[in-house]
Motif scaffolding. Structure first.
Motif, PDB file in Angstrom:
ATOM      1  N   VAL A  60      36.595 -24.675   0.548  1.00 14.99           N
ATOM      2  CA  VAL A  60      35.313 -24.849   1.227  1.00 14.99           C
ATOM      3  C   VAL A  60      34.517 -25.907   0.476  1.00 14.99           C
ATOM      4  O   VAL A  60      34.276 -25.784  -0.732  1.00 14.99           O
ATOM      5  CB  VAL A  60      34.528 -23.523   1.274  1.00 14.99           C
ATOM      6  N   TYR A  61      34.133 -26.949   1.186  1.00 14.36           N
ATOM      7  CA  TYR A  61      33.367 -28.027   0.582  1.00 14.36           C
ATOM      8  C   TYR A  61      31.954 -28.062   1.169  1.00 14.36           C
ATOM      9  O   TYR A  61      31.720 -27.611   2.286  1.00 14.36           O
ATOM     10  CB  TYR A  61      34.042 -29.386   0.826  1.00 14.36           C
ATOM     11  N   GLU A  62      31.040 -28.622   0.407  1.00 17.62           N
ATOM     12  CA  GLU A  62      29.696 -28.914   0.902  1.00 17.62           C
ATOM     13  C   GLU A  62      29.705 -30.313   1.507  1.00 17.62           C
ATOM     14  O   GLU A  62      30.434 -31.194   1.043  1.00 17.62           O
ATOM     15  CB  GLU A  62      28.673 -28.850  -0.230  1.00 17.62           C
ATOM     16  N   THR A  63      28.901 -30.515   2.534  1.00 19.88           N
ATOM     17  CA  THR A  63      28.844 -31.818   3.194  1.00 19.88           C
ATOM     18  C   THR A  63      27.506 -32.490   2.917  1.00 19.88           C
ATOM     19  O   THR A  63      26.445 -31.898   3.151  1.00 19.88           O
ATOM     20  CB  THR A  63      29.035 -31.667   4.714  1.00 19.88           C
ATOM     21  N   VAL A  64      27.583 -33.699   2.404  1.00 25.53           N
ATOM     22  CA  VAL A  64      26.398 -34.524   2.207  1.00 25.53           C
ATOM     23  C   VAL A  64      26.431 -35.609   3.279  1.00 25.53           C
ATOM     24  O   VAL A  64      27.390 -36.384   3.354  1.00 25.53           O
ATOM     25  CB  VAL A  64      26.376 -35.160   0.802  1.00 25.53           C
ATOM     26  N   VAL A  65      25.406 -35.637   4.129  1.00 22.45           N
ATOM     27  CA  VAL A  65      25.381 -36.556   5.270  1.00 22.45           C
ATOM     28  C   VAL A  65      24.467 -37.734   4.963  1.00 22.45           C
ATOM     29  O   VAL A  65      23.294 -37.553   4.611  1.00 22.45           O
ATOM     30  CB  VAL A  65      24.902 -35.830   6.548  1.00 22.45           C
ATOM     31  N   ALA A  93      31.151 -46.244  -4.465  1.00 24.17           N
ATOM     32  CA  ALA A  93      30.855 -46.715  -5.818  1.00 24.17           C
ATOM     33  C   ALA A  93      29.698 -45.918  -6.425  1.00 24.17           C
ATOM     34  O   ALA A  93      29.747 -45.529  -7.604  1.00 24.17           O
ATOM     35  CB  ALA A  93      30.518 -48.209  -5.794  1.00 24.17           C
ATOM     36  N   ASP A  94      28.664 -45.661  -5.624  1.00 25.27           N
ATOM     37  CA  ASP A  94      27.523 -44.887  -6.127  1.00 25.27           C
ATOM     38  C   ASP A  94      27.929 -43.442  -6.442  1.00 25.27           C
ATOM     39  O   ASP A  94      27.452 -42.855  -7.416  1.00 25.27           O
ATOM     40  CB  ASP A  94      26.378 -44.903  -5.106  1.00 25.27           C
ATOM     41  N   ALA A  95      28.827 -42.879  -5.619  1.00 28.56           N
ATOM     42  CA  ALA A  95      29.323 -41.535  -5.899  1.00 28.56           C
ATOM     43  C   ALA A  95      30.116 -41.518  -7.206  1.00 28.56           C
ATOM     44  O   ALA A  95      30.005 -40.595  -8.016  1.00 28.56           O
ATOM     45  CB  ALA A  95      30.185 -41.027  -4.747  1.00 28.56           C
ATOM     46  N   GLY A  96      30.910 -42.578  -7.429  1.00 32.30           N
ATOM     47  CA  GLY A  96      31.681 -42.672  -8.656  1.00 32.30           C
ATOM     48  C   GLY A  96      30.794 -42.776  -9.887  1.00 32.30           C
ATOM     49  O   GLY A  96      31.069 -42.153 -10.918  1.00 32.30           O
ATOM     50  N   ARG A  97      29.708 -43.549  -9.755  1.00 31.39           N
ATOM     51  CA  ARG A  97      28.782 -43.670 -10.886  1.00 31.39           C
ATOM     52  C   ARG A  97      28.134 -42.327 -11.203  1.00 31.39           C
ATOM     53  O   ARG A  97      27.775 -42.060 -12.349  1.00 31.39           O
ATOM     54  CB  ARG A  97      27.711 -44.710 -10.568  1.00 31.39           C
ATOM     55  N   ALA A  98      27.963 -41.505 -10.174  1.00 29.91           N
ATOM     56  CA  ALA A  98      27.366 -40.176 -10.382  1.00 29.91           C
ATOM     57  C   ALA A  98      28.395 -39.166 -10.877  1.00 29.91           C
ATOM     58  O   ALA A  98      28.057 -38.006 -11.129  1.00 29.91           O
ATOM     59  CB  ALA A  98      26.734 -39.679  -9.083  1.00 29.91           C
ATOM     60  N   GLY A  99      29.666 -39.592 -11.009  1.00 34.75           N
ATOM     61  CA  GLY A  99      30.709 -38.697 -11.485  1.00 34.75           C
ATOM     62  C   GLY A  99      31.168 -37.680 -10.461  1.00 34.75           C
ATOM     63  O   GLY A  99      31.673 -36.620 -10.819  1.00 34.75           O
ATOM     64  N   VAL A 100      30.998 -38.006  -9.169  1.00 32.80           N
ATOM     65  CA  VAL A 100      31.351 -37.077  -8.096  1.00 32.80           C
ATOM     66  C   VAL A 100      32.598 -37.579  -7.364  1.00 32.80           C
ATOM     67  O   VAL A 100      32.656 -38.746  -6.963  1.00 32.80           O
ATOM     68  CB  VAL A 100      30.188 -36.908  -7.096  1.00 32.80           C
ATOM     69  N   ASN A 101      33.573 -36.701  -7.192  1.00 33.01           N
ATOM     70  CA  ASN A 101      34.784 -37.038  -6.440  1.00 33.01           C
ATOM     71  C   ASN A 101      34.586 -36.680  -4.967  1.00 33.01           C
ATOM     72  O   ASN A 101      34.215 -35.555  -4.641  1.00 33.01           O
ATOM     73  CB  ASN A 101      35.989 -36.266  -6.991  1.00 33.01           C
ATOM     74  N   ILE A 102      34.811 -37.645  -4.084  1.00 32.62           N
ATOM     75  CA  ILE A 102      34.735 -37.402  -2.642  1.00 32.62           C
ATOM     76  C   ILE A 102      36.055 -36.782  -2.198  1.00 32.62           C
ATOM     77  O   ILE A 102      37.106 -37.414  -2.271  1.00 32.62           O
ATOM     78  CB  ILE A 102      34.470 -38.709  -1.865  1.00 32.62           C
ATOM     79  N   GLU A 103      36.029 -35.527  -1.738  1.00 35.72           N
ATOM     80  CA  GLU A 103      37.239 -34.819  -1.344  1.00 35.72           C
ATOM     81  C   GLU A 103      37.720 -35.234   0.044  1.00 35.72           C
ATOM     82  O   GLU A 103      38.910 -35.272   0.319  1.00 35.72           O
ATOM     83  CB  GLU A 103      36.991 -33.310  -1.366  1.00 35.72           C
ATOM     84  N   VAL A 108      32.323 -32.639  -0.621  1.00 35.97           N
ATOM     85  CA  VAL A 108      32.452 -32.553  -2.069  1.00 35.97           C
ATOM     86  C   VAL A 108      32.458 -31.088  -2.495  1.00 35.97           C
ATOM     87  O   VAL A 108      32.145 -30.189  -1.705  1.00 35.97           O
ATOM     88  CB  VAL A 108      31.290 -33.291  -2.776  1.00 35.97           C
ATOM     89  N   GLU A 109      32.842 -30.841  -3.753  1.00 34.55           N
ATOM     90  CA  GLU A 109      32.764 -29.492  -4.306  1.00 34.55           C
ATOM     91  C   GLU A 109      31.309 -29.014  -4.223  1.00 34.55           C
ATOM     92  O   GLU A 109      30.380 -29.807  -4.426  1.00 34.55           O
ATOM     93  CB  GLU A 109      33.229 -29.481  -5.761  1.00 34.55           C
ATOM     94  N   PRO A 110      31.085 -27.721  -3.918  1.00 30.38           N
ATOM     95  CA  PRO A 110      29.709 -27.220  -3.752  1.00 30.38           C
ATOM     96  C   PRO A 110      28.784 -27.552  -4.921  1.00 30.38           C
ATOM     97  O   PRO A 110      27.637 -27.951  -4.706  1.00 30.38           O
ATOM     98  CB  PRO A 110      29.915 -25.708  -3.606  1.00 30.38           C
ATOM     99  N   LYS A 111      29.279 -27.432  -6.145  1.00 34.31           N
ATOM    100  CA  LYS A 111      28.415 -27.697  -7.297  1.00 34.31           C
ATOM    101  C   LYS A 111      28.066 -29.178  -7.435  1.00 34.31           C
ATOM    102  O   LYS A 111      27.099 -29.531  -8.115  1.00 34.31           O
ATOM    103  CB  LYS A 111      29.084 -27.201  -8.578  1.00 34.31           C
ATOM    104  N   ALA A 112      28.865 -30.055  -6.798  1.00 41.67           N
ATOM    105  CA  ALA A 112      28.614 -31.498  -6.889  1.00 41.67           C
ATOM    106  C   ALA A 112      27.644 -31.991  -5.824  1.00 41.67           C
ATOM    107  O   ALA A 112      27.119 -33.097  -5.935  1.00 41.67           O
ATOM    108  CB  ALA A 112      29.931 -32.269  -6.772  1.00 41.67           C
TER     109      ALA A 112
END
Length: 361
Positions: free
Chosen positions: A291-296, A311-321, A340-344
Motif C-alpha cells: 500500500v502506497y501513499e499518493t502525492v498528486v 530529480a526533486d524527489a531524488g534530492r529529497a531522498g524519496v524513491n518513487i515506487e 511512495v512509501e507512506p512515511k515518505a
C-alpha cells in the motif's frame, strides 16, 4: 548458445532476437514476409541470411494457429539442435505435433508473459521481457539439453523462468490475459457510438480499463481461436456475475426498502470480491502488493517537467515506487500521481512545495 534461428519477426520474435544479438549470439531471421525479416535485421536483430547449417536453437514466433505447422517443417528440415515456440497457448500446438508423429524430445513449448498493444518488428525492444515471467512447459520426453537451451534464452532475455503443465498454462492465461482482453474490448465498445460530450469526460479509470483493447484484432483472433474453451468458461462466470449485478442495481431503484437493502448487499458483495481479487495481483518485482501513499502534482504539458519532479524527489531522498499521469481535458496540463512509501509522503510533499510545485490534496 552461439547461434539461433528466429522464425517469425513480429513483436515477440524480433524482441527475442534483439536480446540475443545484444548478448553476442549470432541470430538468423526468417519470416513468411521477407520484408519484415529485413526490417528486423535493419534494427540490429540479426541477419536475414539463412544459416549455413543447424543452429543451436530455433525459436518459432508464429501465430498459434500456425505454430505446429512451422515447427514441424523446421524439425523435418533439421534446422536446429533444439526447438521452442513462444505462442500464448501451449496445449494445442503440442497435441498437433504429437498427432503428426514427430519426436518431441528436441522441443519445448514456452510463453513469455510480456507484450505491447502494438505489433510488428518496429514495436520490438531488446528489454521487452526483462523481469517478466517466461513460462516453460517441458514434458517427460523433453531432452535436458533442450531445456537448458530454453533456460539460456530466458536468461539472455533477463526474464524469470516459470515451469508449468501446458494445459494448466492455457487455463491460467485465459484467466489473466485472454478473458480480460475481451472484457476490456466489451467496455471500449460502449464508447464507439457514445455521445461526444460523454466521451470527453473520460478519465484515467476508463483509460486503464480500455488500454489493452487497442491491440491488433487479427492477432487476438489467432490467440482466442487457439484457447476458446477456457476463455468461454470464464466469460460465462463473468456473465453470471453481471446478471446478478444488474439485478442488484435494479433493486436499488425500487421504492421497497427491503429490495433496496438487497440491492445494496449485492453491490457490496461484488465490490468486496473485486477488492479481494485485486490484492492478489503481484506487486512491484512480483512481490506481495504494498500500500502506497499518493502525492498528486499539477504540471504543465511541457518538456522536462517529469524529469524535474523525479530529480526533486531524488534530492529529497524519496524513491518513487510507481507513477501515473492523468491529462486534463482541454488544457495543456495534467496531474502526476507519485506513489511512495507512506512515511515518505509528507517528506516528498514538503520538498516539492518548497521547490514551487502545486500539490493537489
Amino acid at each position: 548458445m552461439r547461434t539461433a534461428l528466429v522464425i517469425g519477426t513480429g513483436l515477440i520474435g524480433t524482441s527475442a532476437a534483439l536480446a540475443l544479438a545484444q548478448r553476442g549470439v549470432t541470430v538468423h531471421l526468417a519470416d513468411h514476409d521477407p520484408e519484415q525479416a529485413r526490417t528486423a535485421a535493419a534494427l540490429g536483430a540479426g541477419t536475414d541470411e539463412p544459416p549455413a547449417g543447424p543452429v543451436d536453437l530455433a525459436i518459432v514466433a508464429a501465430p498459434p494457429a500456425h505454430v505446429a505447422a512451422v515447427l514441424a517443417d523446421a524439425m523435418r528440415r533439421g534446422v536446429a539442435r533444439g526447438y521452442i515456440d513462444v505462442a500464448s497457448v501451449k496445449g494445442g500446438p503440442r497435441r498437433e505435433l504429437e498427432a503428426l508423429g514427430l519426436d518431441l524430445s528436441a522441443y519445448i513449448g514456452t510463453h513469455p508473459m510480456s507484450g505491447r498493444e502494438k505489433s510488428g518488428p518496429l514495436a520490438a525492444s531488446g528489454d521487452l521481457f526483462e523481469g517478466r515471467p517466461w513460462v516453460l512447459t517441458p514434458t517427460r520426453d523433453t531432452d535436458t539439453e533442450v531445456l537448458n537451451l530454453a533456460l539460456e534464452l530466458v536468461s539472455h532475455c533477463r526474464a524469470v523462468p516459470v515451469v508449468m503443465d501446458a494445459d494448466a498454462h492455457d487455463r491460467a492465461v485465459a484467466l489473466v490475459s485472454h478473458m480480460p482482453h475481451l472484457v476490456s474490448s466489451l467496455v471500449a465498445a460502449r464508447l464507439e457510438n457514445a455521445e461526444e460530450t460523454a466521451v470527453r469526460l473520460c478519465g484515467q479509470g476508463i483509460r486503464d480499463v480500455t488500454r489493452i483493447a487497442a491491440s491488433d484484432p487479427r492477432m487476438w483472433i489467432d490467440i482466442l481461436s487457439a484457447n476458446p474453451g477456457p476463455v468461454a468458461d470464464l466469460l460465462s462466470d463473468v456473465a453470471a456475475d453481471l446478471d446478478e449485478t444488474v439485478q442488484a442495481l435494479r433493486a436499488l431503484q425500487s421504492s421497497d426498502e427491503a429490495k433496496r437493502r438487497e440491492g445494496t448487499a449485492g453491490i457490496q458483495d461484488v465490490l468486496r470480491r473485486g477488492n479481494a481479487g485485486q490484492v492478489r495481483v503481484p506487486g512491484k518485482h512480483g512481490s506481495a502488493p504494498r500500500v502506497y501513499e499518493t502525492v498528486v502534482v499539477l504540471i504543465d504539458d511541457q518538456p522536462g517537467q517529469l524529469a524535474r519532479i523525479f530529480a526533486d524527489a531524488g534530492r529529497a531522498g524519496v524513491n518513487i515506487e510507481d507513477v501515473r499521469i492523468e491529462h486534463a481535458t482541454g488544457q495543456q496540463a495534467g496531474l502526476v500521481q507519485l506513489m511512495v512509501e507512506p512515511k515518505a509522503a509528507p517528506v516528498l510533499t514538503a520538498a516539492l512545495r518548497e521547490r514551487g510545485w502545486a500539490i493537489r490534496q
